[in-house]
Design an enzyme around this catalytic site. Structure first.
Site, mmCIF file in Angstrom:
data_model
loop_
_atom_site.group_PDB
_atom_site.id
_atom_site.type_symbol
_atom_site.label_atom_id
_atom_site.label_comp_id
_atom_site.label_asym_id
_atom_site.label_seq_id
_atom_site.Cartn_x
_atom_site.Cartn_y
_atom_site.Cartn_z
ATOM 1 N N ARG B 305 44.694 61.425 37.498
ATOM 2 C CA ARG B 305 44.887 60.405 36.478
ATOM 3 C C ARG B 305 43.631 60.000 35.722
ATOM 4 O O ARG B 305 43.665 59.761 34.526
ATOM 5 C CB ARG B 305 45.494 59.195 37.175
ATOM 6 C CG ARG B 305 46.188 58.247 36.283
ATOM 7 C CD ARG B 305 47.001 57.287 37.097
ATOM 8 N NE ARG B 305 48.353 57.738 37.287
ATOM 9 C CZ ARG B 305 49.077 57.467 38.352
ATOM 10 N NH1 ARG B 305 48.554 56.771 39.332
ATOM 11 N NH2 ARG B 305 50.310 57.871 38.442
ATOM 12 N N LYS B 384 43.652 55.052 33.185
ATOM 13 C CA LYS B 384 44.789 55.626 32.439
ATOM 14 C C LYS B 384 45.374 54.594 31.482
ATOM 15 O O LYS B 384 45.595 54.870 30.298
ATOM 16 C CB LYS B 384 45.851 56.107 33.435
ATOM 17 C CG LYS B 384 46.933 56.992 32.832
ATOM 18 C CD LYS B 384 48.150 56.198 32.378
ATOM 19 C CE LYS B 384 49.274 57.142 31.937
ATOM 20 N NZ LYS B 384 50.381 56.430 31.291
ATOM 21 N N PHE B 426 53.865 59.195 30.052
ATOM 22 C CA PHE B 426 53.878 60.064 31.228
ATOM 23 C C PHE B 426 52.770 59.737 32.209
ATOM 24 O O PHE B 426 51.948 58.852 31.974
ATOM 25 C CB PHE B 426 53.902 61.540 30.845
ATOM 26 C CG PHE B 426 52.625 62.095 30.233
ATOM 27 C CD1 PHE B 426 51.449 61.376 30.126
ATOM 28 C CD2 PHE B 426 52.618 63.400 29.778
ATOM 29 C CE1 PHE B 426 50.312 61.915 29.568
ATOM 30 C CE2 PHE B 426 51.486 63.970 29.212
ATOM 31 C CZ PHE B 426 50.333 63.231 29.105
ATOM 32 N N GLU B 427 52.778 60.422 33.351
ATOM 33 C CA GLU B 427 51.806 60.202 34.424
ATOM 34 C C GLU B 427 51.911 58.789 34.960
ATOM 35 O O GLU B 427 50.924 58.220 35.414
ATOM 36 C CB GLU B 427 50.376 60.404 33.872
ATOM 37 C CG GLU B 427 49.989 61.840 33.776
ATOM 38 C CD GLU B 427 48.710 62.104 34.527
ATOM 39 O OE1 GLU B 427 48.610 61.662 35.682
ATOM 40 O OE2 GLU B 427 47.830 62.736 33.958
ATOM 41 N N GLY B 428 53.103 58.230 34.892
ATOM 42 C CA GLY B 428 53.245 56.837 35.311
ATOM 43 C C GLY B 428 53.190 55.963 34.080
ATOM 44 O O GLY B 428 52.154 55.899 33.431
#
Lengths: 245, 622
Positions: B305, B384, B426-428
């Site tokens: 991340r 992030k 995305f990625e959480g």
């Protein structure tokens, strides 16, 4: 037949994509913090040497660079492209500014003799000074035949056939080895130094030598008096707007 | 006596909430995904700055720096000369030759250990290369899906046999990997996936059935990291459904793809559904422990991340070059755009955001590169969130500078804007990550505070006097000194002012966290708007720490333009300080700045009718 050894000279110059700025005191251009890379014509020369080695016509490629400590990076790129050994002729940063084709040619000539190479490859000129003299002077010092502005190089036994791009068209020469060849743009398209190769070049780089002990100290050849932007000729074209800034 | 009253009131309130607190810390699902260690962010929740984690700013040795710079050169050359981002976006695919070149450059195995044919790059080096790869978002996402999540599971949780079998071909790019977690009904709620893996009669393989959706590289991957529910018998002999991670080869059979999704941005990356129908997966391909898949998934996602920070910073730096070029050349009202204040403001914003992102990303990378297994999941999540939102804001402002021409397809800005939007999703999603940041820290603080409150209950005199004294001092106003400034201070004197602001924020943040835990106890899990503010404050604090650490180092070392860095650092710290003060005051009980109640009411009324409910302004009653 792979007994031939090649010496390739590479120069560290300001990257071609960088916007050049002249120093305020007009003694030169700003180099501090500016991106540098291998001279594009030197890349073509290295690529040619590596291709000859891949065709098994050349046994060993030695990359040489004259200049300050950062030249190690340029040599390392050459090693990553496929050179076997590197020699860094270290010149302190202060003197490096006065390094010109005459001095470099003397160094290359001495190294070529010492390393007993059969072929010296260089780029036709450097993109910072555009001198187009080093190859020719090296050949002069060595008293070797030269094929400059090469767009095609073919090894034929103890001779090398060089096709040259000249103003009138194409000229083909056959030179007896040992010889000096300088690379022009259309000789080849250089490969990218892949990251695995760069990593592999590390051990090659540390095994390489420093050549400054073998060469005589440089005397200043020419002294630069000043450097500035070209005079704006006031031509009404779209690009001139950008040039002003 | 006011002292005794204070003590009694404090103890009573503490006792009441103590039980709630204990319940909260015990019942709340453990979000820790790796061995606990004193990383930086968690201590901020207690009002403490773990100086040694973040000062001095991480440095790499000269050798490593030379190597990183050597790597950067060919990659940058390739991306500027041979990657035609406009064409990739227009045609919706990355040309085959480009992919082959990327493979030969070694970019498919950057973090695979050298013994398996990869480059074995550290997190810092990976972040550095990410700055250049992000020049084309589709390529960046394709590479990231392959190595940052697709094959990362094998590196983190794989056995020696699995690593030796799969990593070499993945590192060279001969095989491509994909990460299969998301399903149509399970996005943010990853624990609710329905894909099932049933152990066969002979216990030699699992049979996999299910559908995964929005899988990057889904069509070209041969190796999938798939997460599925497996029924396992618990220690108390009850049968539970737990997630297990599997390495699935396309050759196992039963693996099919849906058609490529038509996306807003990153159109060159291949995204599609992946279906598993009676796919037979040998038991040797279980990744990690049976039933331990959720942890594996979280570890994988947490490990990659942070690199979004450097990737976005790299993109912003290029954007600044492009946009300033335009602003200096374009003239209106006989002056170039660069002379107007509102345009200048945009460049200051872009430079500031890029500076903070870079600092946060490399600080986190440096922490992750420390020996041991530091738990930097909160720090990575903060990077992030900050970078994705910073990117969206800055690209929008950059497009604004270009005006009408920025809106045209000829100008790359519109593509960059579309490509950037996915970063917040995305990625959480940023919403989930904010909850994660806040709750993980609060859980940590809660545990420590429970211990203290227990002592208060027991009547430990020292603790009581401490607490009373603290409350008194707070109410009388105090100057905070956490050791950042002064003769032995960690920061350089030039940024001492900003460091003081940071210390003040941190101290009051710690106090506020305590108050919140006492006020809400277990129910704080439901208070998303409170948690959002907690997360925002923390992100600002981390950003301030990162820039102060970096600026201090730049001054001490004497890097070029360090006074510009000081400007940026001080600017950001001042802005963040006042933002934090506002958020902190909103977190007070009955704060007039807090509009949460009204917000909840409005949304309730709208959601009830699923529409805007106000009468039309032109309506009449008759």
């Amino acid at each position: 037949m792979a007994e031939l050894r090649a010496l390739v000279a590479v120069k560290r110059v300001i990257d071609f994509a960088v916007k050049i700025r002249v120093k305020p005191d007009r003694t030169g251009v700003v180099t501090d913090g500016v991106k540098h890379s291998m001279n594009p014509f030197c890349e073509i020369a290295v690529e040619e040497a590596v291709r000859l080695k891949e065709k098994k016509l050349v046994k060993e490629i030695i990359a040489v660079s004259c200049g300050p400590a950062q030249c190690q990076e340029t040599i390392r790129t050459a090693l990553a492209m496929g050179a076997d050994r590197g020699i860094h002729v270290e010149v302190p940063a202060a003197e490096a500014d006065r390094l010109g084709p005459l001095q470099v040619a003397r160094v290359l000539a001495k190294l070529a003799e010492k390393e007993k190479v059969d072929l010296v490859l260089l780029g036709k000129q450097a993109i910072d000074d555009d001198c187009n003299q080093t190859g020719q002077m090296t050949a002069g010092f060595l008293d070797w035949p030269q094929g400059t502005f090469a767009s095609q190089v073919t090894l034929e036994g103890d001779k090398v056939k060089v096709e040259r791009e000249i103003d009138g068209g194409l000229e083909t020469l056959r030179l007896k080895l040992p010889a000096v060849v300088t690379a022009d743009l259309r000789l080849n398209e250089p490969r990218y130094a892949t990251l695995p190769n760069i990593m592999g070049a590390g051990p090659k780089a540390s095994a390489s030598g420093n050549g400054s002990a073998d060469v005589a100290p440089m005397e200043a050849g020419c002294r630069r008096l000043g450097q500035g932007r070209p005079v704006n000729r006031g031509l009404p074209c779209a690009e001139s707007q950008e040039e002003e800034d | 006596m006011s002292g005794c009253e204070l003590f009694l009131r404090t103890a009573a309130a503490a006792a009441r909430s103590c039980r709630a607190l204990v319940a909260f810390t015990a019942s709340h699902r453990a979000l820790r995904t790796s061995p606990p260690s004193r990383a930086f962010a968690k201590e901020l929740f207690l009002g403490k700055i773990e100086k040694k984690e973040v000062f001095p700013f991480p440095e790499v040795g000269q050798e490593e720096l030379n190597e990183i710079n050597q790597f950067v050169a060919p990659v940058e050359k390739f991306f500027t000369e041979e990657v035609d981002s406009q064409k990739i976006d227009r045609e919706g695919k990355i040309p085959h030759e480009t992919l082959e070149k990327l493979k030969s450059l070694g970019l498919f195995g950057m973090q695979v250990p050298e013994e398996y044919g990869g480059l074995g790059l550290s997190n810092t080096m990976y972040a550095r290369l990410g700055e250049i790869i992000s020049l084309d978002a589709s390529i960046a996402v394709t590479l990231a899906a392959h190595q940052a999540i697709g094959l990362k599971g094998i590196i983190l949780a794989g056995s020696e046999a699995q690593k030796a079998k799969y990593l070499p071909k993945l590192a060279s790019g001969e095989h491509i990997a994909a990460f299969c977690l998301t399903e149509p009904a399970s996005g943010s709620d990853a624990a609710s996936i329905q894909t099932r893996a049933t152990l066969s009669e002979d216990k030699k393989h699992y049979v996999l059935n299910g559908s995964k959706v929005w899988i990057t590289n889904g069509a070209r991957a041969n190796i999938f990291t798939v997460f599925a529910k497996t029924s396992i018998v618990d220690s108390d002999n009850s049968v539970k459904d737990k997630i297990t991670a599997f390495i699935v080869e396309r050759d196992f059979g039963g693996v099919t793809n849906g058609k490529p999704e038509d996306k807003l941005g990153i159109r060159g990356s291949d995204t599609c559904e992946v279906h598993f129908e009676n796919t037979r997966v040998p038991v040797e391909n279980v990744l990690g422990e049976v039933g331990g898949g959720f942890k594996v998934a979280m570890n994988i996602l947490n490990s990659g991340r942070f690199s979004m920070g450097s990737a976005v910073a790299g993109m912003l730096k290029k954007l600044i070059e492009m946009t300033t070029e335009y602003a200096c050349v374009r003239k209106q009202f006989n002056r170039s755009l660069s002379e107007f204040g509102l345009i200048q403001e945009k460049f200051a914003l872009m430079a500031q955001k890029a500076y903070v992102m870079e600092s946060m990303a490399y600080l986190t990378a440096g922490m992750l590169d420390q020996p041991g297994f530091p738990d930097c999941s909160i720090e990575a999540a903060m990077v992030k969130v900050f970078s994705s939102e910073g990117a969206w804001q800055c690209v929008s402002e950059a497009l604004q500078v270009f005006g009408g021409s920025g809106y045209m397809k000829d100008c790359p800005l519109e593509r960059i804007l579309r490509d950037t939007r996915i970063l917040l999703i995305f990625e959480g999603t940023n919403e989930i990550l904010r909850m994660y940041i806040a709750l993980t820290g609060l859980q940590h603080a809660g545990r420590i505070l429970t211990a203290r409150i227990n002592e208060l209950k027991r009547g430990n005199v020292t603790t009581i006097m401490e607490t009373v004294g603290q409350r008194l001092r707070d109410s009388l106003g105090r100057t905070v000194d956490l050791g950042l400034t002064g003769k032995l201070g960690a920061v350089h004197p030039t940024v001492a002012d900003s460091a003081n602001k940071l210390e003040e924020n941190v101290y009051y943040f710690g106090r506020t966290v305590e108050t919140l835990l006492l006020r809400f106890g277990k129910t704080i899990v439901e208070e998303q708007m409170v948690l959002k503010r907690v997360a925002n404050i923390l992100i600002n604090l981390y950003g301030m720490t990162a820039v102060l650490s970096r600026a201090s180092r730049s001054i001490r070392v004497g890097l070029r333009n360090h006074d510009h860095e000081v400007l940026l650092a001080n600017m950001f710290c001042t802005e963040a300080y006042y933002q934090n003060l506002f958020s902190l005051s909103q977190l007070d009980k009955y704060a007039p700045e807090n509009l949460d109640e009204q917000i909840k009411k409005v949304s309730q009324q709208i959601l009830e009718k699923r529409a805007y409910i106000c009468a039309h302004p032109l309506d009449r009653t008759s």
